[in-house]
Motif scaffolding. Structure first.
Motif, PDB file in Angstrom:
ATOM      1  N   ILE A  45     -45.378 -21.211  -9.084  1.00  0.00           N
ATOM      2  CA  ILE A  45     -45.237 -21.275  -7.747  1.00  0.00           C
ATOM      3  C   ILE A  45     -44.585 -22.553  -7.094  1.00  0.00           C
ATOM      4  CG2 ILE A  45     -46.412 -21.134  -5.310  1.00  0.00           C
ATOM      5  CD1 ILE A  45     -48.854 -19.574  -6.872  1.00  0.00           C
ATOM      6  N   LEU A  46     -43.674 -22.496  -6.364  1.00  0.00           N
ATOM      7  CA  LEU A  46     -42.967 -23.599  -5.776  1.00  0.00           C
ATOM      8  C   LEU A  46     -43.696 -24.243  -4.422  1.00  0.00           C
ATOM      9  CD1 LEU A  46     -39.051 -22.582  -6.141  1.00  0.00           C
ATOM     10  CD2 LEU A  46     -40.283 -24.571  -7.256  1.00  0.00           C
ATOM     11  N   ARG A  86     -45.120 -17.750  -3.745  1.00  0.00           N
ATOM     12  CA  ARG A  86     -44.897 -16.325  -4.529  1.00  0.00           C
ATOM     13  C   ARG A  86     -44.596 -17.112  -6.014  1.00  0.00           C
ATOM     14  NH1 ARG A  86     -41.279 -15.757  -0.526  1.00  0.00           N
ATOM     15  NH2 ARG A  86     -39.588 -16.411  -1.836  1.00  0.00           N
ATOM     16  N   GLU A  87     -45.329 -16.460  -7.050  1.00  0.00           N
ATOM     17  CA  GLU A  87     -45.187 -16.690  -8.327  1.00  0.00           C
ATOM     18  C   GLU A  87     -43.829 -16.230  -8.721  1.00  0.00           C
ATOM     19  OE1 GLU A  87     -48.157 -16.700 -12.009  1.00  0.00           O
ATOM     20  OE2 GLU A  87     -47.133 -14.847 -11.798  1.00  0.00           O
ATOM     21  N   VAL A 129     -36.459 -30.893  -8.014  1.00  0.00           N
ATOM     22  CA  VAL A 129     -37.428 -29.864  -8.207  1.00  0.00           C
ATOM     23  C   VAL A 129     -37.240 -28.726  -9.356  1.00  0.00           C
ATOM     24  CG1 VAL A 129     -38.332 -29.975  -5.872  1.00  0.00           C
ATOM     25  CG2 VAL A 129     -36.684 -28.556  -6.369  1.00  0.00           C
ATOM     26  N   ASP A 130     -38.233 -28.326  -9.717  1.00  0.00           N
ATOM     27  CA  ASP A 130     -37.601 -27.083 -10.591  1.00  0.00           C
ATOM     28  C   ASP A 130     -37.193 -25.893  -9.853  1.00  0.00           C
ATOM     29  OD1 ASP A 130     -38.917 -28.524 -12.702  1.00  0.00           O
ATOM     30  OD2 ASP A 130     -40.957 -27.527 -12.829  1.00  0.00           O
ATOM     31  N   ARG A 131     -36.485 -25.152 -10.394  1.00  0.00           N
ATOM     32  CA  ARG A 131     -35.688 -24.034  -9.910  1.00  0.00           C
ATOM     33  C   ARG A 131     -35.967 -22.823 -10.260  1.00  0.00           C
ATOM     34  NH1 ARG A 131     -33.243 -26.820  -5.563  1.00  0.00           N
ATOM     35  NH2 ARG A 131     -32.664 -28.969  -6.266  1.00  0.00           N
ATOM     36  N   PRO A 132     -36.175 -21.772  -9.141  1.00  0.00           N
ATOM     37  CA  PRO A 132     -36.217 -20.404  -9.630  1.00  0.00           C
ATOM     38  C   PRO A 132     -35.205 -19.837 -10.547  1.00  0.00           C
ATOM     39  CG  PRO A 132     -35.974 -20.666  -7.188  1.00  0.00           C
ATOM     40  CD  PRO A 132     -36.074 -21.958  -7.809  1.00  0.00           C
ATOM     41  N   VAL A 133     -35.237 -18.957 -11.472  1.00  0.00           N
ATOM     42  CA  VAL A 133     -34.240 -18.160 -12.063  1.00  0.00           C
ATOM     43  C   VAL A 133     -34.508 -16.547 -11.779  1.00  0.00           C
ATOM     44  CG1 VAL A 133     -33.863 -19.916 -13.791  1.00  0.00           C
ATOM     45  CG2 VAL A 133     -35.696 -18.163 -14.197  1.00  0.00           C
ATOM     46  N   SER A 134     -35.693 -16.398 -11.158  1.00  0.00           N
ATOM     47  CA  SER A 134     -35.904 -15.064 -11.008  1.00  0.00           C
ATOM     48  C   SER A 134     -36.691 -15.079  -9.541  1.00  0.00           C
ATOM     49  CB  SER A 134     -36.211 -14.123 -12.075  1.00  0.00           C
ATOM     50  OG  SER A 134     -37.795 -14.519 -12.341  1.00  0.00           O
TER      51      SER A 134
END
Length: 577
Positions: free
Chosen positions: A293-294, A308-309, A322-327
């Motif tokens: 979760i960001l 949101r996970e 920051v870490d980045r969402p891929v989905s």
């Protein structure tokens, strides 16, 4: 010492002397040693920072080390004087004979002068990559020119280069293109479009007149077959048809600018062939994809934000913020995931030495995440060159917008107005990350304030001399070239190989445009000196040796002008009318 790059030769001498004075220095220390032109000709021809770079690792005082370098370099072949300056610089004055010995080198190499030795691996330069939803505009133009000139520059420096265009033919924008083309199709059939436009969320997204020919072509090909058909029957068909026509238009515009890509890659083909899964799997295998979760966005948290996970890429391990969402939470991929897939595809085509993306400044926020992804995928290097916006002005005011597009200045209109040579050269007269105004008046002016005219005029003048003179000979006695204006021009010519190397490494093709302007200025200064002093004129009927030497200098100038113009993709002119 007849070598194309005197700076490299002198650097070799400096490194040899440094090895004697401070043996065992680490390669990364030696790599920082430079030999550069002096800022003031009164201080000599070249300067080195060797003593300042090596002093601390060697445990020595910079000035003492500089004195040692002076002693080691003084009296070596071609070095007329070496002296320490400032906190530890060493200035080198070269003998005129050494400088003049390079003229036969230039005459023998012709336009290959400054060409670097072949280097391993390939460099992929991706540029333009405009969405196939409309004509190219001046913003695309800057990226096209910068990317093309950079690729040419890298090839000049000895790299094997692939010029690539990424076709963004997947996603919502091409669906909107299909629907907008359908509206033009209905119009071509003489059908009412109001009901359909009202039924489409967001309406007709691409309303420019440039889609009218596509609608007409669709009507000619399919007649009224799809006039009453549901969207599912024609959407993919019209999308592909429109993309093909738009890419044809884009290729024609780029060709008019002298831009030709080696590879066109399709985003949709990549997605359909499992490219996204391959890219993410490559990261999963390295443990770099996880569910998490960001943190909420910095500053004011949007009201609709909720934790949101998601699947995240550990981009912070490679320098990202920051870490980045891929989905997304619904399982669909983010646009970043497609970008990972595309860069992974370029990597596995290999072997790649480096990847370079030329992007608009509005993509600045994507730089760190993409560099992190490339480093994670291959350990390789991704350079991103950002191009700021261009404002087109005429008579001090913004020009009228395109009639076909309605909202922007089209590339083709700009080319038609001033020609491809002026467009290419002037787009490179500012560093790419600086905003610029493209002044249409200046682009056609025949004055020094128009750099493309000024440089072309220098080449035309040189060619006019050569047409009236005997053929240049590398066997001429160049020792008769002694005038300050002649030597200043020669010194400028000799910086070309070093500039190619340095500009390529910095990914800054605008340096070539600046070099050309300075070279033209030096040549015009010599031309004007000859106009004021008959003894300095190129052609001397009663002095064949001096004439031969000056013809050689003029020929070398024309060669380097053409060599540098070729990097910019600008065609030299033979005469000015």
């Amino acid at each position: 010492m007849q070598d194309e790059n005197l700076f490299a030769v002198l650097r070799g001498k400096v490194l040899a002397a440094l090895e004697t004075l401070a043996p065992g220095l680490a390669p990364e220390i030696l790599a920082r040693v430079e030999v550069t032109p002096t800022k003031d000709a009164a201080h000599g021809d070249m300067a080195t920072n060797a003593a300042m770079i090596a002093a601390k690792p060697a445990g020595k005082n910079p000035r003492e080390l500089a004195a040692g370098l002076v002693a080691a370099l003084s009296g070596q072949h071609g070095i007329e004087k070496a002296e320490a300056a400032g906190p530890g610089f060493v200035n080198l004055t070269l003998s005129p004979a050494l400088l003049l010995a390079q003229l036969p080198v230039i005459l023998a190499a012709q336009e290959a002068y400054g060409q670097g030795a072949a280097r391993p691996g390939k460099i992929n330069v991706e540029y333009v990559s405009a969405n196939p939803t409309g004509p190219l505009h001046v913003g695309h133009c800057r990226g096209a020119v910068v990317g093309d000139a950079l690729a040419n520059l890298l090839r000049k420096a000895g790299h094997d280069v692939v010029k690539e265009y990424y076709v963004n033919d997947a996603g919502a924008q091409v669906q909107a293109l299909a629907r907008s083309s359908y509206v033009r199709y209905l119009e071509a059939l003489g059908r009412s479009t109001d009901a359909y436009i009202e039924s489409v969320p967001g309406g007709m997204q691409y309303g420019g007149a440039y889609l009218i020919p596509i609608g007409q072509a669709l009507a000619e090909k399919y007649g009224g077959t799809y006039a009453e058909a549901p969207e599912a029957a024609w959407l993919d068909l019209f999308r592909d048809f429109a993309i093909e026509h738009m890419m044809g238009m884009i290729r024609e515009d780029l060709a008019a600018l002298g831009v030709h890509h080696d590879v066109f890659s399709s985003e949709r083909a990549l997605v359909e062939n499992g490219g996204v899964e391959r890219g993410l799997d490559a990261l999963r295998e390295k443990g770099l994809i996880y569910r998490g979760i960001l943190e909420p966005p910095k500053g004011k948290t949007p009201e609709d934000w909720e934790p949101r996970e998601q699947e995240l890429f550990r981009s912070t391990e490679y320098g990202d913020d920051v870490d980045r969402p891929v989905s997304k939470s619904d399982g669909s991929y983010t646009y970043f995931a497609n970008d990972i897939a595309y860069h992974n595809d370029k990597i596995i085509r290999g072997p790649q030495a480096d990847l370079i993306d030329v992007l608009g400044a509005d993509h600045g926020g994507y730089v760190k995440r993409m560099q992190a992804a490339v480093k994670a995928l291959s350990g390789g290097r991704l350079d991103v060159v950002l191009c700021q916006i261009v404002k087109v002005v005429k008579d001090g005011a913004p020009v009228k917008m395109s009639k076909r597009a309605g909202t922007f200045v089209e590339l083709r209109d700009l080319i038609d107005e001033v020609g491809p040579n002026a467009v290419r050269f002037l787009m490179l007269m500012r560093k790419s990350d600086a905003q610029m105004e493209f002044d249409l008046n200046a682009a056609v002016a025949q004055t020094r304030e128009n750099p493309v005219f000024y440089v072309q005029y220098a080449h035309a003048r040189a060619r006019s001399v050569l047409r009236a003179a005997p053929a240049p000979s590398a066997e001429a006695d160049f020792s008769t070239l002694t005038a300050p204006e002649e030597m200043a021009l020669l010194r400028r010519l000799l910086t070309w190989p070093r500039l190619v190397e340095q500009a390529a490494e910095a990914r800054e093709p605008h340096r070539v445009a600046f070099f050309l302007y300075d070279l033209a200025s030096d040549f015009h200064a010599l031309w004007n000196a000859g106009r004021d002093n008959a003894a300095l004129r190129f052609l001397q009927e009663d002095k064949p040796e001096e004439t031969a030497a000056r013809i050689g200098l003029v020929a070398a100038t024309a060669i380097v002008l053409r060599s540098a113009l070729a990097v910019l993709g600008v065609t030299p002119v033979e005469e000015m009318r």
